[in-house]
Motif scaffolding. Structure first.
Motif, mmCIF file in Angstrom:
data_model
loop_
_atom_site.group_PDB
_atom_site.id
_atom_site.type_symbol
_atom_site.label_atom_id
_atom_site.label_comp_id
_atom_site.label_asym_id
_atom_site.label_seq_id
_atom_site.Cartn_x
_atom_site.Cartn_y
_atom_site.Cartn_z
ATOM 1 N N GLU A 292 0.762 -0.340 -7.096
ATOM 2 C CA GLU A 292 0.669 -0.470 -8.554
ATOM 3 C C GLU A 292 -0.077 0.706 -9.174
ATOM 4 O OE1 GLU A 292 -1.225 -4.167 -9.226
ATOM 5 O OE2 GLU A 292 0.444 -5.352 -8.441
ATOM 6 N N ALA A 293 -0.943 1.351 -8.408
ATOM 7 C CA ALA A 293 -1.737 2.478 -8.905
ATOM 8 C C ALA A 293 -1.036 3.801 -8.654
ATOM 9 C CB ALA A 293 -3.106 2.491 -8.232
ATOM 10 N N GLY A 294 0.254 3.781 -8.364
ATOM 11 C CA GLY A 294 0.992 4.986 -8.005
ATOM 12 C C GLY A 294 0.812 6.134 -8.973
ATOM 13 N N ALA A 295 0.832 5.887 -10.274
ATOM 14 C CA ALA A 295 0.682 6.961 -11.258
ATOM 15 C C ALA A 295 -0.783 7.338 -11.471
ATOM 16 C CB ALA A 295 1.302 6.535 -12.580
ATOM 17 N N ASP A 296 -1.705 6.468 -11.071
ATOM 18 C CA ASP A 296 -3.134 6.710 -11.297
ATOM 19 C C ASP A 296 -3.832 7.271 -10.067
ATOM 20 O OD1 ASP A 296 -2.865 5.721 -13.855
ATOM 21 O OD2 ASP A 296 -3.325 3.666 -13.246
ATOM 22 N N ARG B 271 0.825 -1.208 0.000
ATOM 23 C CA ARG B 271 0.000 0.000 0.000
ATOM 24 C C ARG B 271 0.855 1.252 0.000
ATOM 25 N NH1 ARG B 271 -4.907 -1.352 -1.558
ATOM 26 N NH2 ARG B 271 -5.598 -3.224 -0.502
ATOM 27 N N LEU B 272 0.240 2.330 -0.505
ATOM 28 C CA LEU B 272 0.873 3.635 -0.560
ATOM 29 C C LEU B 272 -0.118 4.638 0.008
ATOM 30 C CD1 LEU B 272 3.209 5.403 -1.699
ATOM 31 C CD2 LEU B 272 1.956 5.454 -3.835
ATOM 32 N N ALA B 273 0.209 5.280 1.122
ATOM 33 C CA ALA B 273 -0.680 6.275 1.742
ATOM 34 C C ALA B 273 -0.340 7.652 1.179
ATOM 35 C CB ALA B 273 -0.521 6.263 3.252
ATOM 36 N N ILE B 274 -1.352 8.319 0.638
ATOM 37 C CA ILE B 274 -1.188 9.641 0.026
ATOM 38 C C ILE B 274 -1.935 10.656 0.883
ATOM 39 C CG2 ILE B 274 -1.602 11.023 -2.042
ATOM 40 C CD1 ILE B 274 0.301 8.794 -2.597
ATOM 41 N N SER B 275 -1.322 11.795 1.156
ATOM 42 C CA SER B 275 -1.960 12.857 1.944
ATOM 43 C C SER B 275 -2.689 13.834 1.032
ATOM 44 C CB SER B 275 -0.917 13.609 2.760
ATOM 45 O OG SER B 275 -0.368 12.782 3.746
ATOM 46 N N TYR B 276 -3.925 14.123 1.395
ATOM 47 C CA TYR B 276 -4.744 15.128 0.717
ATOM 48 C C TYR B 276 -5.118 16.177 1.744
ATOM 49 C CZ TYR B 276 -5.296 11.928 -3.218
ATOM 50 O OH TYR B 276 -5.072 11.112 -4.281
ATOM 51 N N TYR B 277 -5.167 17.450 1.326
ATOM 52 C CA TYR B 277 -5.441 18.561 2.233
ATOM 53 C C TYR B 277 -6.622 19.372 1.711
ATOM 54 C CZ TYR B 277 -0.749 17.245 3.601
ATOM 55 O OH TYR B 277 0.341 16.532 3.998
ATOM 56 N N CYS B 278 -7.580 19.666 2.613
ATOM 57 C CA CYS B 278 -8.750 20.466 2.222
ATOM 58 C C CYS B 278 -8.528 21.921 2.621
ATOM 59 C CB CYS B 278 -10.025 19.903 2.856
ATOM 60 S SG CYS B 278 -10.194 20.238 4.611
ATOM 61 N N ALA B 279 -9.460 22.788 2.249
ATOM 62 C CA ALA B 279 -9.355 24.225 2.524
ATOM 63 C C ALA B 279 -9.450 24.531 4.015
ATOM 64 C CB ALA B 279 -10.443 24.985 1.765
#
Length: 116
Positions: free
Chosen positions: A48-52, A28-36
């Motif tokens: 495997e979905a790293g680019a997507d 797994r790859l955990a990606i951080s997203y930030y809201c306003a």
């Protein structure tokens, strides 16, 4: 009284769920997203979905769109005020168009003798 049956309340064949029964998890790859509002959301994606990986994700705390850049989060969506049916009609038709339609309808009613 601390004694008792250790498997009380469980089904036959039930046991601890673990890697042995389910198989190994995909990396797994955990990606951080930030809201306003400054919230951070960290969904996990397959490596495997790293680019997507999507550019935006909904914040789990407030529901606003969240982006990858903490210094420049996506702007909150603009909410449209409630519009009545008449407001939508006025957007589509000018006053001259409305007057022409009214005159046509009144002429039809006069022709059938329903109004004078």
């Amino acid at each position: 009284m601390s004694g008792g049956n250790a498997i009380r309340g469980s089904r036959i064949g039930a046991g601890p769920m673990g890697e042995a029964e389910r198989g190994e998890s995909a990396p797994r790859l955990a990606i951080s997203y930030y809201c306003a509002r400054g919230h951070e959301t960290r969904p996990a994606f397959s490596q495997e979905a790293g680019a997507d990986v999507p550019a935006e994700w909904d914040c789990q705390r407030c529901g606003l769109p969240a982006g990858l850049d903490p210094d420049d989060p996506p702007a909150p969506p603009r909410t449209e005020p409630y519009k009545t049916h008449l407001a939508y009609v006025k957007e589509r038709r000018s006053d001259a168009d409305g007057q022409a339609l009214l005159d046509e309808a009144l002429a039809g009613l006069r022709q059938r003798g329903l109004i004078q």
